[in-house]
Design a protein around this motif. Structure first.
Motif, short mmCIF file in Angstrom:
data_model
loop_
_atom_site.label_atom_id
_atom_site.label_comp_id
_atom_site.label_asym_id
_atom_site.label_seq_id
_atom_site.Cartn_x
_atom_site.Cartn_y
_atom_site.Cartn_z
N ARG A 176 -6.15 1.74 7.14
CA ARG A 176 -7.04 1.54 8.29
C ARG A 176 -6.27 0.84 9.41
O ARG A 176 -5.39 0.02 9.16
N ARG A 177 -6.66 1.14 10.62
CA ARG A 177 -5.98 0.52 11.77
C ARG A 177 -6.97 -0.06 12.77
O ARG A 177 -6.76 -1.10 13.35
N ARG A 178 -8.05 0.66 12.99
CA ARG A 178 -9.05 0.18 13.96
C ARG A 178 -10.10 -0.62 13.20
O ARG A 178 -11.19 -0.14 12.90
N ILE A 179 -9.75 -1.85 12.91
CA ILE A 179 -10.60 -2.68 12.06
C ILE A 179 -11.44 -3.64 12.89
O ILE A 179 -10.90 -4.49 13.59
N ALA A 180 -12.74 -3.48 12.82
CA ALA A 180 -13.63 -4.36 13.59
C ALA A 180 -14.17 -5.46 12.68
O ALA A 180 -14.18 -5.33 11.46
N HIS A 181 -14.63 -6.52 13.30
CA HIS A 181 -15.20 -7.63 12.53
C HIS A 181 -16.60 -7.94 13.02
O HIS A 181 -16.84 -8.03 14.22
N ILE A 182 -17.52 -8.05 12.07
CA ILE A 182 -18.85 -8.54 12.42
C ILE A 182 -18.88 -10.00 11.98
O ILE A 182 -18.82 -10.29 10.78
N SER A 183 -18.92 -10.87 12.94
CA SER A 183 -18.78 -12.29 12.61
C SER A 183 -20.13 -12.93 12.34
O SER A 183 -21.18 -12.39 12.69
N GLY A 184 -20.09 -14.08 11.72
CA GLY A 184 -21.30 -14.87 11.57
C GLY A 184 -21.58 -15.57 12.88
O GLY A 184 -20.83 -15.43 13.84
#
Lengths: 358, 358
Positions: A176-184
DNA sequence: CTGTTAGCGCGTTCAA
DNA sequence: TTGAACGCGCTAACAG
């Protein structure tokens, strides 16, 4: 009509209250004869010692308080389950107090615990509250589990940073390269540390970052997942700050017609029970939640018993999350998980299994 | 070094302990001047009233105890969450005690609560324990939630029989005929009543019955589901005694290559949060769990406040479960549930939403 | 309006 | 070995 007191028992047994006390507490020398008389009276009167009064005179309540921000979701319930199990086997009671959003509420709750508990376990993801806790508790033994703000205090924290790095590196390793983060939520220490870990790992790999803020619950994970699914530069992987958001995100992706993990891989954090029950099973960072709870309680009890003397225990114990790869991030695991073994393993992975659940 | 007492405050403020008490409790007449002096001393000494001592003299602990068999699974955690919310807003603390498999353990737990709580909520699916509870509690207000054995006692129970009938009738209405039941453990009142409802509804429809006993947890649901999937006369529908077993059964069916609901429809009971998160979403009988918990606590507090006089509240309140149809039993609902609305609805269906969860 | 005092129910010295 | 008396920290009568 009122409940019998120790005095009633003493009268009926024709002994002194002291003797009754000695018999019931097991401490002190007692003649078999008087013991029998006392026991007879206890039976007859259905006497049960008043633990409140006992607490007052021994200054031991055999109760420990747990302060936590909420009771919603599997993370906290698992944690409390572990604590309760340990408490039972150590002869302690558990008094829980939740819904403390801000520091003020939390400190009020802590204050109201005085004279009611022998020690406190405080889960407060807010730095302010953590400081308040240490000052307000007075001489009450306290164990902090607040995400890292307990410098110099007995505490247990999860290696959130390291866990986040593991998650990202796993995703990178699987292409994977386009890794998004859903943060707290902002202001939550755990959330911020996990975010920092994500940012650092991505920077190290020279990859661009995308962050959407969530609130550690399913609904926000759903929203965030939907938003990410809509984007022109849709990510090929999502690392959520916890499992509940990951679950929400996964549903949003599926609802948007995207395949998990084929189009988008998803990784969570915590390994709550539901993680292994989702389809696809959710890759996550396992904290043995119940066991951690048990450990926390046992350590606090040790702290209580050593009150005063050994202030040696001022360490911050670190729980290192372990990456559990499931199909949500790695199609290769699909095959293994078509049997029921995964579920069984998931349900029984902790030494702290519940019995006779409903 | 020790914590300040009311006497310390009185000395520093140069007033009597009675005045300090009056200021702090808000009861009784106090001059603004003395109030100020007291408050100053309280601040200076970081004084916090010792609630244990207060309890002893007022014979009110502002604490209620909850006795339950286990803490595992979403059902109990939701229930406790509701109770905790209500307790907070009513100024009560919650002390939980779980893992009481048999009546003996449960009654020991109840006994240890004396002098520690103002009232008890007892969830015991064992009849014996329920009887013991009523006798052991003495004059302690008690609210039973034991599945129906609380004749003549304040209690709340779910209409398990009616719910089971609804489930079966729903399955029949959607064309199913070979409907199997995964029951809860023998000896559990809730389980047995649900089983009875299943049997009755099936008999009424002149359909043959199949029952596999489970243990109200996922693992047993998985086993039962696997067994049913293997059978020559494989059922075309499964009604599980609760959601956790239904989830397990659903996974077993899918693992066996069977489609849900195409090959086998599945219905659960309780509507725990995960029910709406499964794919396919699980049809179930909704009990507003957290709300029921809140209601239970509020009623107990009412009972406490009316202690002695109005013994009028001896009723058994019945919670009627509501059938929630999701794709696991009805393909027709697929369409509606591809949007996120279902999740949101599921997460927010109760008035008791948690805030700031992690 | 304020201070003194007697319990709340139990554990625990200290003599006997 | 036993019993009488004190104290845990606080609230609630009752005097003042």
């Amino acid at each position: 009509m009122k409940a019998a007191t120790i005095r009633d028992v003493a009268e009926r047994a024709e002994v002194s209250v002291a003797s009754v006390s000695r018999v019931l507490t097991g401490a002190g020398p007692v003649t078999p004869a008087t013991r029998d008389k006392v026991m007879e009276a206890v039976e007859a009167l259905q006497y049960v010692p008043h633990s409140g009064a006992r607490s007052l005179s021994t200054s031991k309540t055999q109760t420990i308080g747990v302060i936590l921000p909420d009771l919603y979701g599997e993370f906290f319930s698992e944690l409390i389950r572990g604590m309760d199990l340990a408490a039972r086997s150590l002869g302690y009671h558990l008094i829980v107090s939740s819904s403390h959003d801000d520091a003020e509420e939390a400190s009020a709750a802590i204050r109201s615990m005085r004279g009611r508990v022998d020690g406190l376990i405080v889960l407060s993801p807010h730095l302010d509250a953590a400081n308040l806790a240490t000052s307000l508790a007075g001489r009450l033994p306290i164990l902090l589990m607040n995400g890292g703000a307990g410098a110099g205090r007995p505490s247990i924290m999860v290696d959130n940073h390291g866990g986040a790095v593991q998650a990202v590196e796993h995703l990178i390793a699987t292409g994977r390269r386009r890794i998004a983060h859903i943060s707290g939520p902002t202001g939550n220490l755990e959330a911020e540390t996990r975010l920092a870990g994500y940012l650092e790992a991505m920077a190290r790999a020279n990859l661009p970052t995308t962050v959407v803020e969530g609130a550690f619950d399913q609904a926000s994970g759903l929203d965030a997942g939907a938003e990410l699914a809509r984007r022109a530069d849709r990510p090929d992987a999502i690392f959520a700050g916890n499992d509940m958001m990951a679950v929400g995100a996964m549903l949003a992706l599926q609802d948007a017609g995207l395949g998990v993990p084929d189009d988008v891989a998803v990784v969570g954090f915590d390994d709550v029970p539901i993680a292994g029950l989702m389809r696809p099973g959710l890759t996550t960072l396992r904290i043995h939640i119940a066991e951690t709870g048990r450990n926390a309680l046992e350590r606090l009890v040790r702290l209580i018993n050593a009150a005063g003397e050994a202030v040696a225990d001022t360490a911050c114990e670190v729980v290192r999350p372990e990456l559990v790869v499931r199909p949500s991030s790695d199609p290769a695991t699909h095959a293994q998980t078509t049997s029921g073994d995964r579920l069984r393993a998931s349900a029984g992975s902790s030494p702290l299994e519940g019995e006779n659940p409903q």
